[in-house]
Design a protein around this motif. Sequence first.
Motif, PDB file in Angstrom:
ATOM      1  N   GLY A 198       0.819  -1.204   0.000  1.00  0.00           N
ATOM      2  CA  GLY A 198       0.000   0.000   0.000  1.00  0.00           C
ATOM      3  C   GLY A 198       0.854   1.256   0.000  1.00  0.00           C
ATOM      4  O   GLY A 198       0.594   2.204  -0.751  1.00  0.00           O
ATOM      5  N   LEU A 199       1.876   1.265   0.828  1.00  0.00           N
ATOM      6  CA  LEU A 199       2.782   2.413   0.894  1.00  0.00           C
ATOM      7  C   LEU A 199       3.458   2.669  -0.451  1.00  0.00           C
ATOM      8  O   LEU A 199       3.633   3.815  -0.869  1.00  0.00           O
ATOM      9  CB  LEU A 199       3.851   2.164   1.970  1.00  0.00           C
ATOM     10  N   LEU A 200       3.794   1.583  -1.153  1.00  0.00           N
ATOM     11  CA  LEU A 200       4.548   1.686  -2.406  1.00  0.00           C
ATOM     12  C   LEU A 200       3.658   1.575  -3.643  1.00  0.00           C
ATOM     13  O   LEU A 200       4.162   1.397  -4.748  1.00  0.00           O
ATOM     14  CB  LEU A 200       5.625   0.597  -2.440  1.00  0.00           C
ATOM     15  N   GLU A 201       2.342   1.676  -3.447  1.00  0.00           N
ATOM     16  CA  GLU A 201       1.389   1.669  -4.558  1.00  0.00           C
ATOM     17  C   GLU A 201       1.550   0.414  -5.408  1.00  0.00           C
ATOM     18  O   GLU A 201       1.558   0.465  -6.644  1.00  0.00           O
ATOM     19  CB  GLU A 201       1.564   2.941  -5.410  1.00  0.00           C
ATOM     20  N   ALA A 202       1.661  -0.744  -4.744  1.00  0.00           N
ATOM     21  CA  ALA A 202       1.929  -1.996  -5.456  1.00  0.00           C
ATOM     22  C   ALA A 202       0.883  -3.074  -5.199  1.00  0.00           C
ATOM     23  O   ALA A 202       1.072  -4.211  -5.639  1.00  0.00           O
ATOM     24  CB  ALA A 202       3.313  -2.516  -5.058  1.00  0.00           C
ATOM     25  N   ARG A 203      -0.209  -2.767  -4.523  1.00  0.00           N
ATOM     26  CA  ARG A 203      -1.189  -3.818  -4.201  1.00  0.00           C
ATOM     27  C   ARG A 203      -1.774  -4.465  -5.452  1.00  0.00           C
ATOM     28  O   ARG A 203      -2.013  -5.670  -5.471  1.00  0.00           O
ATOM     29  CB  ARG A 203      -2.315  -3.226  -3.347  1.00  0.00           C
ATOM     30  N   ARG A 204      -1.977  -3.691  -6.486  1.00  0.00           N
ATOM     31  CA  ARG A 204      -2.563  -4.235  -7.712  1.00  0.00           C
ATOM     32  C   ARG A 204      -1.631  -5.202  -8.428  1.00  0.00           C
ATOM     33  O   ARG A 204      -2.047  -5.908  -9.348  1.00  0.00           O
ATOM     34  CB  ARG A 204      -2.937  -3.090  -8.660  1.00  0.00           C
ATOM     35  N   LEU A 205      -0.365  -5.255  -8.001  1.00  0.00           N
ATOM     36  CA  LEU A 205       0.614  -6.116  -8.658  1.00  0.00           C
ATOM     37  C   LEU A 205       0.785  -7.463  -7.971  1.00  0.00           C
ATOM     38  O   LEU A 205       1.426  -8.359  -8.525  1.00  0.00           O
ATOM     39  CB  LEU A 205       1.982  -5.414  -8.689  1.00  0.00           C
ATOM     40  N   LEU A 206       0.225  -7.623  -6.782  1.00  0.00           N
ATOM     41  CA  LEU A 206       0.575  -8.759  -5.941  1.00  0.00           C
ATOM     42  C   LEU A 206       0.225 -10.111  -6.556  1.00  0.00           C
ATOM     43  O   LEU A 206       0.951 -11.085  -6.353  1.00  0.00           O
ATOM     44  CB  LEU A 206      -0.102  -8.627  -4.573  1.00  0.00           C
ATOM     45  N   GLU A 207      -0.861 -10.202  -7.305  1.00  0.00           N
ATOM     46  CA  GLU A 207      -1.287 -11.490  -7.839  1.00  0.00           C
ATOM     47  C   GLU A 207      -0.799 -11.731  -9.267  1.00  0.00           C
ATOM     48  O   GLU A 207      -1.160 -12.727  -9.887  1.00  0.00           O
ATOM     49  CB  GLU A 207      -2.810 -11.607  -7.779  1.00  0.00           C
ATOM     50  N   ARG A 208       0.022 -10.855  -9.781  1.00  0.00           N
ATOM     51  CA  ARG A 208       0.544 -11.016 -11.141  1.00  0.00           C
ATOM     52  C   ARG A 208       1.909 -11.695 -11.116  1.00  0.00           C
ATOM     53  O   ARG A 208       2.708 -11.472 -10.206  1.00  0.00           O
ATOM     54  CB  ARG A 208       0.657  -9.658 -11.836  1.00  0.00           C
ATOM     55  N   GLU A 209       2.183 -12.526 -12.131  1.00  0.00           N
ATOM     56  CA  GLU A 209       3.506 -13.119 -12.251  1.00  0.00           C
ATOM     57  C   GLU A 209       4.525 -12.026 -12.558  1.00  0.00           C
ATOM     58  O   GLU A 209       4.248 -11.095 -13.328  1.00  0.00           O
ATOM     59  CB  GLU A 209       3.523 -14.176 -13.355  1.00  0.00           C
ATOM     60  N   VAL A 210       5.691 -12.142 -11.975  1.00  0.00           N
ATOM     61  CA  VAL A 210       6.717 -11.108 -12.126  1.00  0.00           C
ATOM     62  C   VAL A 210       7.089 -10.905 -13.586  1.00  0.00           C
ATOM     63  O   VAL A 210       7.377  -9.789 -14.017  1.00  0.00           O
ATOM     64  CB  VAL A 210       7.956 -11.470 -11.276  1.00  0.00           C
ATOM     65  N   ARG A 211       7.063 -11.969 -14.393  1.00  0.00           N
ATOM     66  CA  ARG A 211       7.449 -11.835 -15.799  1.00  0.00           C
ATOM     67  C   ARG A 211       6.498 -10.939 -16.586  1.00  0.00           C
ATOM     68  O   ARG A 211       6.835 -10.477 -17.685  1.00  0.00           O
ATOM     69  CB  ARG A 211       7.515 -13.217 -16.456  1.00  0.00           C
ATOM     70  N   THR A 212       5.301 -10.672 -16.053  1.00  0.00           N
ATOM     71  CA  THR A 212       4.348  -9.809 -16.744  1.00  0.00           C
ATOM     72  C   THR A 212       4.470  -8.345 -16.323  1.00  0.00           C
ATOM     73  O   THR A 212       3.766  -7.495 -16.860  1.00  0.00           O
ATOM     74  CB  THR A 212       2.904 -10.270 -16.478  1.00  0.00           C
ATOM     75  N   LEU A 213       5.338  -8.060 -15.361  1.00  0.00           N
ATOM     76  CA  LEU A 213       5.456  -6.701 -14.832  1.00  0.00           C
ATOM     77  C   LEU A 213       6.429  -5.868 -15.661  1.00  0.00           C
ATOM     78  O   LEU A 213       7.420  -6.381 -16.190  1.00  0.00           O
ATOM     79  CB  LEU A 213       5.935  -6.736 -13.383  1.00  0.00           C
ATOM     80  N   SER A 214       6.156  -4.590 -15.737  1.00  0.00           N
ATOM     81  CA  SER A 214       7.092  -3.668 -16.375  1.00  0.00           C
ATOM     82  C   SER A 214       8.281  -3.440 -15.452  1.00  0.00           C
ATOM     83  O   SER A 214       8.273  -3.823 -14.271  1.00  0.00           O
ATOM     84  CB  SER A 214       6.407  -2.332 -16.662  1.00  0.00           C
ATOM     85  N   THR A 215       9.308  -2.790 -15.973  1.00  0.00           N
ATOM     86  CA  THR A 215      10.485  -2.503 -15.158  1.00  0.00           C
ATOM     87  C   THR A 215      10.123  -1.660 -13.944  1.00  0.00           C
ATOM     88  O   THR A 215      10.592  -1.914 -12.828  1.00  0.00           O
ATOM     89  CB  THR A 215      11.550  -1.780 -16.002  1.00  0.00           C
ATOM     90  N   GLY A 216       9.275  -0.678 -14.133  1.00  0.00           N
ATOM     91  CA  GLY A 216       8.869   0.165 -13.017  1.00  0.00           C
ATOM     92  C   GLY A 216       8.050  -0.587 -11.991  1.00  0.00           C
ATOM     93  O   GLY A 216       8.188  -0.366 -10.783  1.00  0.00           O
TER      94      GLY A 216
END
Length: 251
Positions: free
Chosen positions: A134-152
């Motif tokens: 929550g602090l780092l604005e990353a909650r929406r990323l938690l259930e995604r595989e890392v390979r699908t994430l952008s560099t940011g």
Amino acid sequence: MPPEIEALALEKTYPRPWWPRARRREAPRTALRGVSFEVRAGEVVALIGPNGAGKSTLLRILSGLLLPSAGTARVASRDVVRERPECRREVGAALADDRGLSPRLTARQNLRFYAALYGVPAREVEARIEELSGLLEARRLLEREVRTLSTGEKARVVLTRALLHRPRVLLLDEVTRSLDPGAARRLRTRLLSDVAARGAAVLFASHDLAEVEAVAHRVLLDEGRIAAAGAFPEVRPTAEAVFAAVPREEG
């Protein structure tokens, strides 16, 4: 109380490349030349300088990923060479080009793995993940595989991982450079304020002089050695002169 980060006459020289196609006349490269400084609990110190100034090398030595060529360093009162495993448990590191995330696991699964690795009590893991994401604005990323994430997006997960075990020392190396300037400044300002308020010592590398002026208690200007140190207004003339110079390769 002793400082949380203490470097004394640190030096690092990279040997001449050994592979067959290396340029034969290429000499060993010195990245650090007698670097000495301290960072105390609750203090936020910025490490600034152009590419090639040795910032990454210094942070990798303090995080236990590189051995110094000479000199000594202590983190959380532990020698970074002789007590490397114990030292690394006290450090949260988010370094440039971090490749420590498993690409086929979700962000949450990666964070659970590192929480177990660092001994975070099982009953606290999920609460810490929720709080930090929550602090780092990353909650929406938690259930995604890392390979699908952008560099940011990966950078946000790496920052979350660095804080999970509530380290005594936080080391950051341009980890938010892949974010847009507004998001990077917002996240790092909130992050550093929160971490310092808990009593951790923070050392971060940055090229953003406005950001450094806003959040750092003290600044170290590094050119392989400490060229200047003090509050930002004291080192501003030197900083502006150094950044006006021709960039070099990152060290």
